[in-house]
Design a protein around this motif. Structure first.
Motif: not given
Length: 538
Positions: A91-94, A69-70, A74-75, A241-242
């Motif tokens: 995507l990289s961070t997640a 969901t997060v 964001f994407v 994101m967190l």
């Protein structure tokens, strides 16, 4: 432009439908796989598996819940702004975060298995805990990739990977079960091999997502700034994101809490009844009915999700009359279906137990567990209606209260009544969640149901159904030889007869109209026609 928007909407609806179907299929496989697990491994293996699996679910929830969901949010925001590098950065961070969380969780679960087993109260759990631990290396990263494609409005990768994960998990589980039982391995080792299926399933799900990612990178839309995809993300984005994802994760944690209560209480509360393996066998017997109850609540949850957008739209329009109408209809249908499922499972407990698990041990406990389906279905629909009306956190808080009640009642009832006490505690816990949800929903909508409609007339329909099924069981006992095949016939005929009698009684009592019954997809008109031929319906 309108055609483009229309095509985009149609594509999104198809993707949402595929995702919903995949979720139902995955949950169905995940629920029904427990039957061959018990048939091959026995009640001891079944008990160990069902004690560890809720904890594994908790770890997966902590590591991955809310991430799709997060990431999709964001994407989608960056995609709308034409910021492809930003999409890659999300995507990289997640992905780095999920790899880190998953590796830490997996290592903690593997190395901490002896200590955790000691806390739970059984050393039999150590191989199972260690068997499931490596799955945490794969599942969280899959969640990040699923969220990325969902943000691209492409639901198919998630749907395919979910079903693949479950199919591989169950196939490997059955294969390992057959191998280790043939080798005469100890129950704890066999249960560990069953949990190891989660590792192979998680790896297969990730493999599917990587295939989709590889294909995406080959297309024009994936040829943007790749340096972001190769970097390790950034801390400020991760914090953002967190901050968005932690509340979602906390809400998701409420769902496995009631099962987790049994994990941490039953082995210790039953310890005085015998050795550890006997305790796990008792837990396995207790869990025989739970897959069927979960099947009812899973279907109720899946169907109730349809009401969230409907209620949200009515709430946005300020259509109070529509809210009351839809709320009343949904509550009535789900309550009746839940009651019918509970009563049917309870009265057919012995033949269903024999049909699915090869013997009738624990049929009384099976019947008690069956009665948790009705409050479970009611809890599911009330939660969905509240979420549609904007009360998102309340159902999670109510489930937390239900888990606390379950723990307290387990302590009070299990030492005296064994697994039956745990079943009664489960009924009370789901009843608590349903009652708290219902009280808030009625206060919010102003709906005032009548006692006769809620209890008296449904009770009459249920009693008619149970009487008919009991007469069928008496006739079957007098004419059929004992055995699993006879139990199969008795169970199937009982379900068909029970459904027909309940439907007829509900229509006669004006709980359901003939038009509503006929509106059921595919089988509704045939059911009405059959009931009229039997003169059970006018």
């Amino acid at each position: 432009m309108k055609r483009k928007q229309s095509n985009s909407s149609a594509s999104l609806l198809k993707g949402a439908a595929a995702l919903s179907i995949a979720a139902i299929v995955s949950k169905l496989i995940g629920t029904l796989q427990k039957i061959p697990l018990q048939n091959i491994g026995g009640d001891g293996v079944f008990g160990i598996y069902n004690t560890v699996y809720p904890f594994y679910t908790l770890m997966i929830t902590l590591a991955a819940a809310g991430i799709p969901t997060v990431v999709s949010k964001f994407v989608a925001e960056r995609r709308a702004a034409g910021d492809e590098a930003g999409e890659m950065k999300v995507l990289s961070t997640a992905s780095w975060a999920m790899l880190s969380f998953g590796a830490a969780g997996g290592m903690l679960m593997y190395l901490g298995a002896p200590l955790l087993a000691e806390w739970i109260g059984s050393s039999q759990l150590i191989p199972a805990l260690r068997g499931a631990a490596p799955a945490l290396l794969f599942v969280p990263l899959s969640a990040a990739l699923r969220g990325f494609f969902q943000g691209q409005k492409n639901m198919m990768p998630t749907a395919v990977s979910q079903v693949t994960e479950q199919v591989v998990r169950v196939a490997v589980m059955v294969g390992l079960l057959l191998y280790f039982t043939a080798q005469g391995a100890a129950e704890s080792v066999v249960a560990g091999s069953a949990l190891a299926g989660s590792v192979f399933g998680g790896a297969a799900g990730l493999f599917v997502m990587l295939l989709y990612w590889r294909e995406y990178r080959k297309t024009d839309c994936g040829r943007g700034d790749r340096s972001a995809a190769r970097s390790g993300g950034n801390k400020s984005l991760l914090r953002e994101m967190l901050r968005y994802g932690i509340p979602i994760c906390l809400a998701a944690l409420a769902v496995p809490l009631i099962s987790l209560v049994d994990t941490f209480t039953l082995p210790r509360l039953l310890a005085f009844h015998g050795d550890e393996l006997k305790v796990m066998t008792a837990v396995g017997v207790y869990n025989r009915a739970i897959p069927l109850v979960q099947l009812v609540t899973m279907l109720a949850t899946s169907l109730s999700m349809l009401y969230i957008p409907v209620m949200a739209e009515l709430n946005a329009k300020g259509d109070q009359e529509g809210i009351i109408r839809h709320t009343g209809l949904a509550l009535r249908w789900f309550w009746l279906i839940g009651l019918a499922a509970s009563a049917g499972l309870a009265v057919l407990a012995e033949p269903i137990n024999m049909m699915l698990y090869k013997d009738s041990i624990g049929s009384a406990t099976f019947a008690w567990v069956a009665w948790s389906a009705a409050p479970g279905a009611l809890a599911a629909i009330t939660a969905a209606l509240l979420q549609g009306l904007g009360r998102v956190r309340a159902p999670a808080v109510h489930l937390l209260a239900a888990a606390l009640l379950k723990a307290a009642l387990n302590v009070l009832l299990v030492p005296q009544h064994g697994m039956t006490g745990a079943a009664i505690a489960g009924i009370a816990a789901y009843g608590c969640a349903a009652a708290l949800n219902l009280a808030l929903l009625l206060r919010r909508t102003g709906l005032r149901p009548r006692l006769a409609d809620v209890l008296v007339r449904p009770a009459a329909a249920i009693l008619a159904m149970m009487a008919a099924v009991l007469l069928l069981r008496l006739a079957a006992a007098a004419s059929l030889p004992p055995g699993r095949l006879a139990a199969l016939a008795e169970s199937l005929l009982g379900v068909l007869l029970g459904a027909a009698v309940f439907a007829a009684a509900a229509v006669r009592a004006r709980l359901i109209t003939a038009a509503e019954l006929a509106a059921l997809p595919r089988y509704g008109p045939k059911l009405v026609q059959t009931l009229r031929k039997l003169r059970l319906l006018r």
